[in-house]
Design a protein around this motif. Structure first.
Motif, PDB file in Angstrom:
ATOM      1  N   ASN A   1      12.991 -21.029  -4.237  1.00  0.00           N
ATOM      2  CA  ASN A   1      13.686 -20.186  -5.107  1.00  0.00           C
ATOM      3  C   ASN A   1      14.172 -18.664  -4.708  1.00  0.00           C
ATOM      4  O   ASN A   1      13.564 -17.668  -5.220  1.00  0.00           O
ATOM      5  CB  ASN A   1      12.748 -19.774  -6.346  1.00  0.00           C
ATOM      6  N   GLU A   2      14.474 -18.711  -3.286  1.00  0.00           N
ATOM      7  CA  GLU A   2      14.744 -17.603  -2.657  1.00  0.00           C
ATOM      8  C   GLU A   2      15.675 -17.707  -1.528  1.00  0.00           C
ATOM      9  O   GLU A   2      15.851 -19.002  -1.199  1.00  0.00           O
ATOM     10  CB  GLU A   2      13.458 -16.821  -1.857  1.00  0.00           C
ATOM     11  N   ILE A   3      16.530 -16.951  -1.251  1.00  0.00           N
ATOM     12  CA  ILE A   3      17.746 -17.157  -0.499  1.00  0.00           C
ATOM     13  C   ILE A   3      17.564 -17.390   1.110  1.00  0.00           C
ATOM     14  O   ILE A   3      16.602 -16.879   1.584  1.00  0.00           O
ATOM     15  CB  ILE A   3      18.795 -16.058  -0.446  1.00  0.00           C
ATOM     16  N   GLU A   4      17.753 -18.716   1.361  1.00  0.00           N
ATOM     17  CA  GLU A   4      17.735 -18.882   2.980  1.00  0.00           C
ATOM     18  C   GLU A   4      18.965 -18.982   3.684  1.00  0.00           C
ATOM     19  O   GLU A   4      20.193 -19.173   3.116  1.00  0.00           O
ATOM     20  CB  GLU A   4      16.776 -20.359   2.971  1.00  0.00           C
TER      21      GLU A   4
ATOM     22  N   GLU B   1      14.537 -22.449 -15.114  1.00  0.00           N
ATOM     23  CA  GLU B   1      15.250 -21.102 -15.107  1.00  0.00           C
ATOM     24  C   GLU B   1      14.770 -20.531 -13.794  1.00  0.00           C
ATOM     25  O   GLU B   1      13.890 -21.111 -13.303  1.00  0.00           O
ATOM     26  CB  GLU B   1      14.504 -20.319 -16.188  1.00  0.00           C
ATOM     27  N   ALA B   2      15.632 -19.584 -13.784  1.00  0.00           N
ATOM     28  CA  ALA B   2      15.483 -18.912 -12.416  1.00  0.00           C
ATOM     29  C   ALA B   2      15.924 -17.076 -12.540  1.00  0.00           C
ATOM     30  O   ALA B   2      16.896 -17.093 -13.315  1.00  0.00           O
ATOM     31  CB  ALA B   2      16.570 -19.543 -11.401  1.00  0.00           C
ATOM     32  N   PRO B   3      15.443 -16.353 -11.927  1.00  0.00           N
ATOM     33  CA  PRO B   3      15.860 -14.938 -11.835  1.00  0.00           C
ATOM     34  C   PRO B   3      17.108 -14.635 -11.184  1.00  0.00           C
ATOM     35  O   PRO B   3      17.598 -15.567 -10.690  1.00  0.00           O
ATOM     36  CB  PRO B   3      14.435 -14.245 -11.174  1.00  0.00           C
ATOM     37  N   ASP B   4      17.512 -13.410 -10.998  1.00  0.00           N
ATOM     38  CA  ASP B   4      18.549 -13.105 -10.316  1.00  0.00           C
ATOM     39  C   ASP B   4      18.458 -13.104  -8.951  1.00  0.00           C
ATOM     40  O   ASP B   4      18.147 -11.961  -8.399  1.00  0.00           O
ATOM     41  CB  ASP B   4      19.143 -11.676 -10.774  1.00  0.00           C
TER      42      ASP B   4
END
Length: 356
Positions: free
Chosen positions: A110-113, A133-136
């Motif tokens: 849930n973080e950009i790689e 769901e996911a945050p921005d």
């Protein structure tokens, strides 16, 4: 310059609740078959970007897993998947339990790689939903090498305050990306935010009457100075909504309004206008052989004598009386105009659409 296919929202193993159980099972088979059509569009491509919701839910049939593996092995390209809110990565997810092939990269965090592809001088970024769901995820992101071709695949929503990874035009423009491959919205669009091309291909196959028309993917050619996007239709059944003014013979009116080829598609026909109440069950039984599935809905309103209320001590009555006086003394050419005016205003008084 690189070439890639951008697809999203396949929703494999969807319920297809709007058709019979037998047809629903057939539609799920057709979803798997559509992968073969998509594979043909991936020929000659360097990358395939799949922006989430490949699966409709956590329940995935083995037949679907097998079809996806066949799809991945059939394309000579690197595949990048960003799971979405329907197929989020969790314990027991097929994204974690299956071996998909050496050319398949799944963003499971849930973080950009980032994955660097030296041969293409390209960085591919992505992230995945790990819950419904996911945050921005894009907020504050900036590419690490502005000299490379920078792509990102992400499932997200362009609506502010959305629970599904809300993405703003400002975040897109700030990112420095060359292309942002999105999924989530089931309609196709391509737009520019700053230097970044932001696109959604829409869903690969319509599943209901909120997903009408031709569906497909995007085929993209991206260079340092330009980007060409082409919508690629995937041959599947279509959902269509058709409004038909019933008139005195609704069956004839429907037949006159239909395109030539409907047998493979799902139609909802809305009968409108002033008419005797149509028997929708009879109409469906007569017309059903011409469609894969059909529903006919009555949106007509009862016929009424146009001048019947003329002379009543009401706003309608006084209005119609004035028009009727003009009608009685008018020539043939003016009769139609006066009649249309009377129908238009009485429709509005009755809270109906102003169409005549």
């Amino acid at each position: 310059m690189i070439k890639f296919v951008h697809a999203a929202d396949l929703h494999l193993d969807a319920a297809f609740s709007g058709v019979s159980p037998e047809q629903a099972a057939q539609r799920r088979r057709e979803q798997r078959q559509a992968l073969a059509s998509l594979a043909k569009e991936c020929r000659g491509c360097d990358l395939v970007l799949l922006a989430g919701d490949l699966f409709d839910s956590a329940r995935v049939y083995q037949d679907t897993i097998d079809a996806l593996k066949t799809f991945f092995s059939a394309i000579d390209a690197e595949v990048f998947i960003a799971p979405g809110n329907h197929d989020f990565v969790t314990s027991g997810s097929p994204y974690l339990t299956e071996h998909w092939g050496e050319n398949v990269h799944i963003f499971t965090k849930n973080e950009i790689e980032c994955v660097h592809l030296e041969a293409l001088r390209c960085d591919v970024y992505g992230a995945g939903f790990t819950s419904a769901e996911a945050p921005d995820l894009l907020s504050g992101f900036r590419v690490r090498d502005p000299e490379a071709l920078n792509l990102m695949v992400l499932h997200g929503d362009l609506q502010p305050n959305s629970p599904y990874n809300p993405i703003t035009p400002e975040d897109i423009a700030f990112s420095g990306l060359d292309y942002l491959a999105l999924g989530h919205i089931h309609a196709s669009f391509v737009k520019r935010c700053g230097k970044t091309i932001c696109a959604m291909p829409g869903c690969l196959m319509g599943r209901g009457f909120d997903e009408c028309g031709q569906k497909g993917a995007l085929r993209v050619t991206l260079g340092e100075a330009d980007c060409q996007t082409d919508f690629v239709p995937i041959p599947t059944r279509r959902y269509e909504i058709l409004s038909v003014e019933a008139g005195d013979d609704p069956l004839a009116a429907i037949r006159a309004a239909l395109p030539e080829q409907t047998r493979e598609d799902c139609y909802r026909i809305l009968l409108t206008g002033e008419a005797e109440r149509p028997d929708t069950d009879v109409l469906e039984s007569i017309l059903a052989p011409s469609f894969y599935s059909l529903s006919v809905r009555d949106r007509t309103y009862p016929k009424q004598a146009l001048w019947a209320a003329s002379g009543e001590d009401t706003l309608r009555g006084h209005f119609l009386h004035e028009l009727k006086t003009q009608y009685d003394t008018a020539d043939e050419v003016s009769h139609r105009t006066i009649t249309l005016a009377a129908r238009l205003v009485t429709n509005l008084m009755d809270g109906r659409e102003a169409g005549i």
